[in-house]
Design an enzyme around this catalytic site. Structure first.
Site, PDB file in Angstrom:
ATOM      1  N   GLY A  29       0.687  -0.948  -0.324  1.00  0.00           N
ATOM      2  CA  GLY A  29       0.078   0.064  -0.024  1.00  0.00           C
ATOM      3  C   GLY A  29       0.927   1.614   0.346  1.00  0.00           C
ATOM      4  O   GLY A  29       1.699   1.423   0.464  1.00  0.00           O
ATOM      5  N   TYR A  86     -15.301  -1.546  14.080  1.00  0.00           N
ATOM      6  CA  TYR A  86     -15.074  -1.217  12.602  1.00  0.00           C
ATOM      7  C   TYR A  86     -15.884  -1.537  11.221  1.00  0.00           C
ATOM      8  O   TYR A  86     -16.206  -0.104  10.540  1.00  0.00           O
ATOM      9  CB  TYR A  86     -13.988  -2.659  12.205  1.00  0.00           C
ATOM     10  N   ARG A 281     -13.334  -0.140  -6.011  1.00  0.00           N
ATOM     11  CA  ARG A 281     -13.451  -1.023  -4.948  1.00  0.00           C
ATOM     12  C   ARG A 281     -15.117  -1.022  -5.668  1.00  0.00           C
ATOM     13  O   ARG A 281     -15.392   0.483  -5.332  1.00  0.00           O
ATOM     14  CB  ARG A 281     -13.119  -0.386  -3.173  1.00  0.00           C
ATOM     15  N   ARG A 319     -16.925  -4.879   1.654  1.00  0.00           N
ATOM     16  CA  ARG A 319     -17.980  -4.972   2.215  1.00  0.00           C
ATOM     17  C   ARG A 319     -18.828  -5.844   2.426  1.00  0.00           C
ATOM     18  O   ARG A 319     -20.606  -5.595   2.399  1.00  0.00           O
ATOM     19  CB  ARG A 319     -18.554  -3.697   3.439  1.00  0.00           C
ATOM     20  N   LYS A 387      -3.459   8.699 -10.378  1.00  0.00           N
ATOM     21  CA  LYS A 387      -2.014   9.372 -10.301  1.00  0.00           C
ATOM     22  C   LYS A 387      -1.394   7.854 -10.971  1.00  0.00           C
ATOM     23  O   LYS A 387      -0.310   8.299 -11.943  1.00  0.00           O
ATOM     24  CB  LYS A 387      -2.144  10.147  -9.119  1.00  0.00           C
ATOM     25  N   ASP A 506      -8.798  41.768  35.922  1.00  0.00           N
ATOM     26  CA  ASP A 506      -9.819  41.475  34.953  1.00  0.00           C
ATOM     27  C   ASP A 506     -10.995  40.850  35.960  1.00  0.00           C
ATOM     28  O   ASP A 506     -10.916  40.166  36.363  1.00  0.00           O
ATOM     29  CB  ASP A 506      -9.539  41.517  34.300  1.00  0.00           C
TER      30      ASP A 506
HETATM   31  C1  GDG Z   1      -7.876   6.283   0.615  1.00  0.00           C
HETATM   32  C2  GDG Z   1      -9.793   6.717   0.613  1.00  0.00           C
HETATM   33  C3  GDG Z   1      -7.661   8.530  -0.845  1.00  0.00           C
HETATM   34  C4  GDG Z   1      -7.510  -0.930  -6.438  1.00  0.00           C
HETATM   35  N1  GDG Z   1      -7.574  -2.229  -6.962  1.00  0.00           N
HETATM   36  C5  GDG Z   1      -6.866  -3.342  -7.057  1.00  0.00           C
HETATM   37  C6  GDG Z   1      -5.506  -2.888  -6.225  1.00  0.00           C
HETATM   38  N2  GDG Z   1      -5.913  -1.856  -5.618  1.00  0.00           N
HETATM   39  C7  GDG Z   1      -5.261  -0.523  -5.373  1.00  0.00           C
HETATM   40  C8  GDG Z   1      -4.454   0.916  -5.838  1.00  0.00           C
HETATM   41  C9  GDG Z   1      -4.615   1.757  -5.533  1.00  0.00           C
HETATM   42  C10 GDG Z   1      -5.488   1.339  -4.385  1.00  0.00           C
HETATM   43  O1  GDG Z   1      -5.667   0.194  -4.610  1.00  0.00           O
HETATM   44  C11 GDG Z   1      -7.162   1.818  -3.825  1.00  0.00           C
HETATM   45  O2  GDG Z   1      -6.839   3.769  -3.642  1.00  0.00           O
HETATM   46  P1  GDG Z   1      -7.324   4.934  -3.134  1.00  0.00           P
HETATM   47  O3  GDG Z   1      -7.231   6.008  -3.170  1.00  0.00           O
HETATM   48  O4  GDG Z   1      -9.101   4.274  -3.145  1.00  0.00           O
HETATM   49  O5  GDG Z   1      -6.749   4.123  -1.835  1.00  0.00           O
HETATM   50  P2  GDG Z   1      -7.635   3.881  -0.562  1.00  0.00           P
HETATM   51  O6  GDG Z   1      -6.479   3.539   0.639  1.00  0.00           O
HETATM   52  O7  GDG Z   1      -8.369   2.609  -0.983  1.00  0.00           O
HETATM   53  O8  GDG Z   1      -8.907   4.624   0.432  1.00  0.00           O
HETATM   54  C12 GDG Z   1      -8.858   7.573  -0.604  1.00  0.00           C
HETATM   55  C13 GDG Z   1      -6.484   7.458   0.195  1.00  0.00           C
HETATM   56  O9  GDG Z   1      -6.640   6.341   1.344  1.00  0.00           O
HETATM   57  C14 GDG Z   1      -5.429   7.356   0.301  1.00  0.00           C
HETATM   58  O10 GDG Z   1      -5.138   8.741   1.543  1.00  0.00           O
HETATM   59  O11 GDG Z   1      -6.764   8.300  -1.991  1.00  0.00           O
HETATM   60  O12 GDG Z   1     -10.032   8.565  -1.341  1.00  0.00           O
HETATM   61  O13 GDG Z   1     -10.664   6.497   0.521  1.00  0.00           O
HETATM   62  O14 GDG Z   1      -3.712   2.159  -4.880  1.00  0.00           O
HETATM   63  O15 GDG Z   1      -3.297   0.917  -7.527  1.00  0.00           O
HETATM   64  N3  GDG Z   1      -4.007  -3.508  -6.300  1.00  0.00           N
HETATM   65  C15 GDG Z   1      -4.305  -4.625  -6.083  1.00  0.00           C
HETATM   66  N4  GDG Z   1      -5.356  -5.382  -6.752  1.00  0.00           N
HETATM   67  C16 GDG Z   1      -6.625  -4.684  -7.675  1.00  0.00           C
HETATM   68  O16 GDG Z   1      -7.559  -5.292  -7.872  1.00  0.00           O
HETATM   69  N5  GDG Z   1      -3.102  -5.254  -6.052  1.00  0.00           N
END
Ligand code: GDG
Length: 735
Positions: A29, A86, A281, A319, A387, A506
């Site tokens: 991550g 959670y 997701r 979920r 990104k 005061d």
């Molecule tokens: C929170 C906030 C904020 C996705 N599918 C697969 C996979 N991914 C990876 C992507 C990306 C990450 O999961 C999802 O990115 P998010 O930005 O949605 O991050 P989250 O941690 O879920 O969410 C969000 C983030 O925190 C950071 O502060 O941007 O808004 O909700 O890295 O590449 N990776 C693999 N297989 C998949 O099928 N290996």
């Protein structure tokens, strides 16, 4: 800075239990990557739930020792806690609410109790492992109470907090039954970071409205310290994505993965084939049905693109036992089926739908093959997928369509920005992306790459840690003048030895807390008792000096043996005598100023006017905090123009604006008192702007003490009115 302790709901590693035993699997991550250098290098520790419920104490010990090797510490949670903390408070209360899905938000006390318990458990684990002055960096919405629990139990710790999801507008947060506790929980931190300025702005507004603290730019002024708010848009491990994309692209076709070969075949099967990609997701915040509807509309409106364009949708299960998520899954299944049924052909599927997660390698292949990324969250803290897609475009070919509701849209200004609720505009954006010239898309990609390469995940983490360090330095500057225990006993010693002493105190904010209605600030029995004893101390003159009108002061203290100075020095009553006016009043000016102030009362609900002998006061403590501050600026401007060449002045106090006859202030009144009652020990304590006259004009040897923080010419400060009371108690009881 000492050791770094990171706290997040999940650890950056997973424990897998199989027949062979337990094994540790690192997760790749973004957070783990960004903090790697701090985590490994600085003897830091990461505290979190290991994602496993050990079945015995022995198993628990095995997990703990496996984690220890990775500098991780577990907080074990029971099934019951996971369900209520959670799945419950974190994901059924905070997650929907913070993403503006009030209709899905559940308010259940059992969830809240579990949430508090788990935040306490995290605090306990941290406290047991933190040395004096260590730094704790807390992450995300599962741990909003943790900063303040730590602050109360371990004020020596330096605490940072980062929120990964949006912070919603005050109008949303106000519906939460535990809103004050949540905001106060966060304010235990020294520094709170958000992805975007909007989230920071919403947070500050909620702090002002719910807790009434003053805010100076990005600093929230609590009674005894400041909390700094700042924006740190989280980045990605840019180099890793770029490197992997280069590798994927340079691989000979026959060595490519099966999935990659499938994509190649799809793209090459017809000229002009284009692939649109989305990855998320399966969550209601991601705007998946809206995206499908926009794609369907696109196929209707632009039929030439049928057979040529497919949407490949990677949707990761999430979920799955929650009803809303099951409903969403059904809705998506139906939509995909409808679109494919309506438009598909034997050799073309408009939507290629994966409901599973894919290995990281496949993800890179998808990113680099996709002509367009279509990311349409209805709300998203940042959205790292946007990104990551940009970073993999090593040949600079590709277009990003991004929802303006994603935090990432603030940084990726060159993307095609869409409101995901506007189906037609999203469909048009797809058309625009497909018809964009190579030059234009290349320019956009390059500009975005430059930005996200510079502010990558490593930079993000180091900027936060550096900012936290600076914040702590500022906190200590702030405490420089704080009255120390040593000084308190020195003052008490001098007080007990002095032959004659005068204390100027005061009232509001100094001896008593503030009330919304000023008339409610009646002295309590403890205060009377304390002041009586101060007034009776040997050779001591107690002078209560306030902006209050003399009638109120007379009602509260008329029977007491104190010296009273009211209305900022317009009236005085030396003990045992009658009230005297210090300067003959002239009142004609009030006829001009009063209507002006009245117009402000009419336009500022909650504000009110108080009339005093020498002044007119506009109080706005009970008005809306932002409207009040805005109107105060306007009022000062309006009145300043009216009082030119008049013997009048404007005083700006704490949530009050006072227009008064000039030359009447606490400083001149106190100096006059000293002139008539010579003294060898003088002390003045006050909390607001009007007390600055006192601090400025009294003799240099005076102990001048400000209550609360903020700029002051006073020599020392104490935190609040309670400290003043304790300080006075100590003064008269020290022998
Ligand atoms: C929170 C906030 C904020 C996705 N599918 C697969 C996979 N991914 C990876 C992507 C990306 C990450 O999961 C999802 O990115 P998010 O930005 O949605 O991050 P989250 O941690 O879920 O969410 C969000 C983030 O925190 C950071 O502060 O941007 O808004 O909700 O890295 O590449 N990776 C693999 N297989 C998949 O099928 N290996």
């Amino acid at each position: 800075m000492n050791r770094l302790i990171i706290a997040s709901n999940r650890l950056p590693i997973k424990i897998n239990k199989s027949e062979k035993g337990m094994e540790v699997i690192p997760t790749a991550g973004g957070l783990a990557t960004g903090l790697k250098s701090y985590h490994k290098g600085n003897n830091s520790v990461w505290i979190g739930w290991p994602g496993i419920m050990p079945e015995s104490k022995k198993e628990e010990a095995t997990v703990t020792s496996l984690l220890e090797k990775e500098q991780c510490l577990p907080v074990f949670l029971s099934e019951d806690l996971i369900e209520n903390y959670y799945d419950g408070y974190s994901n059924a209360t905070l997650w929907p609410l913070f993403h503006y899905f009030t209709e899905f938000t559940e308010f259940r006390d059992i969830y809240w109790q579990a949430y508090k318990t788990v935040n306490e458990l995290f605090a306990e684990a941290i406290i047991n492992n933190a040395g004096e002055g260590d730094t704790v960096w807390v992450h995300d919405y599962q741990l909003l109470l943790l900063p303040n629990i730590l602050r109360e139990k371990r004020p020596d710790l330096n605490i940072g907090f980062f929120l990964h999801i949006p912070f919603p507008s005050y109008e949303i947060i106000r519906v939460l039954p535990w809103r004050e506790e949540i905001i106060s929980g966060l304010l235990g931190a020294d520094l709170i970071g958000f992805h975007t300025y909007d989230y920071a702005r919403h947070f500050i507004s909620s702090v002002k409205r719910l807790l009434g603290y003053d805010v100076d730019f990005n600093q929230i002024k609590l009674e005894n310290r400041q909390v700094f708010i700042d924006v740190f848009p989280m980045g990605i491990d840019y180099d890793k994505f770029e490197k992997l994309a280069l590798e994927v692209q340079s691989k000979p076709i026959q060595e490519r993965s099966k999935e990659h070969q499938d994509i190649d075949r799809f793209l090459l099967s017809m000229p002009d084939r284009k692939l649109i990609l989305s990855i998320d997701r399966l969550d209601y915040t991601k705007g998946i049905p809206e995206r499908l509807k926009a794609f369907r509309y696109f196929l209707q409106k632009y039929p030439d693109y049928r057979e040529k364009v497919s949407l490949i949708m990677l949707t990761v299960p999430s979920r799955t036992d929650v009803e809303q998520y099951q409903n969403l899954k059904n809705e998506v299944d139906v939509l995909v089926g409808n679109i494919n049924g309506e438009f598909g052909s034997l050799n073309w599927n408009p939507v290629i739908y994966f409901y599973r997660s894919l290995p990281f390698e496949n993800l890179i292949e998808l990113y680099s093959s996709a002509d367009i990324a279509l990311l349409t969250p209805l709300r998203d803290g940042m959205n790292l997928v946007a990104k990551e897609y940009i970073a993999t475009k090593v040949n600079h070919k590709g277009v990003l369509i991004l929802s303006e509701m994603a935090g990432a849209s603030k940084e990726l200004g060159e993307a095609l920005s869409v409101n995901p609720n506007n189906i037609e505009a999203t469909a048009d954006a797809i058309f625009k992306a497909l018809t964009m010239s190579d030059d234009a898309s290349e320019k956009a990609i390059k500009a975005m790459q430059k930005r996200i390469k510079r502010y990558d995940i490593h930079k993000w983490a180091s900027e936060f840690v550096q900012a936290l360090k600076k914040t702590i330095e500022k906190q200590s500057d702030f405490h420089a003048k704080k009255i120390s225990a040593k000084l308190k006993s020195k003052i008490a010693d001098e007080f007990s030895k002095a032959k004659s002493k005068t204390l100027f105190l005061d009232y509001d904010g100094t001896l008593q807390r503030f009330f919304g209605n000023p008339q409610a600030a009646v002295p309590d029995a403890d205060l009377y008792d304390l002041l009586d004893r101060v007034a009776e101390a040997k050779n001591t003159e107690l002078v209560l000096i306030s902006g209050r009108d003399k009638e109120t002061f007379d009602r509260w203290f008329g029977e007491r043996n104190y010296n009273l100075i009211a209305e900022h020095g317009a009236w005085k009553r030396e003990r045992g005598t009658e009230w005297k006016e210090r300067k003959p009043s002239h009142n004609e000016w009030k006829e001009i100023i009063l209507p002006v102030l009245e117009s402000y009362v009419d336009r500022t609900p909650g504000s009110l006017i108080e009339e005093k002998t020498y002044s007119l006061v506009w109080h706005y403590r009970k008005a809306d905090i932002e409207l009040g501050a805005l109107r105060a600026l306007e009022l000062v401007h309006d009145v300043s123009n009216l009082i030119i060449n008049q013997d009048l002045e404007i005083l700006e106090g704490s949530k009050v604006i006072e227009v008064k006859v000039s030359g009447i202030n606490k400083g001149t009144a106190a100096t006059e008192f000293l002139y008539e009652n010579s003294t060898d020990f003088v002390m003045a304590i006050g909390d607001d702007w009007t007390d600055e006259f006192l601090f400025k004009e009294l003799p240099e040897t005076t102990y001048t003490i400000k209550v609360g923080t903020g700029n002051s010419v006073a020599k020392y400060y104490v935190d609040n009115y309670k400290d003043v009371r304790m300080f006075l108690e100590n003064l008269i009881t020290t022998k």
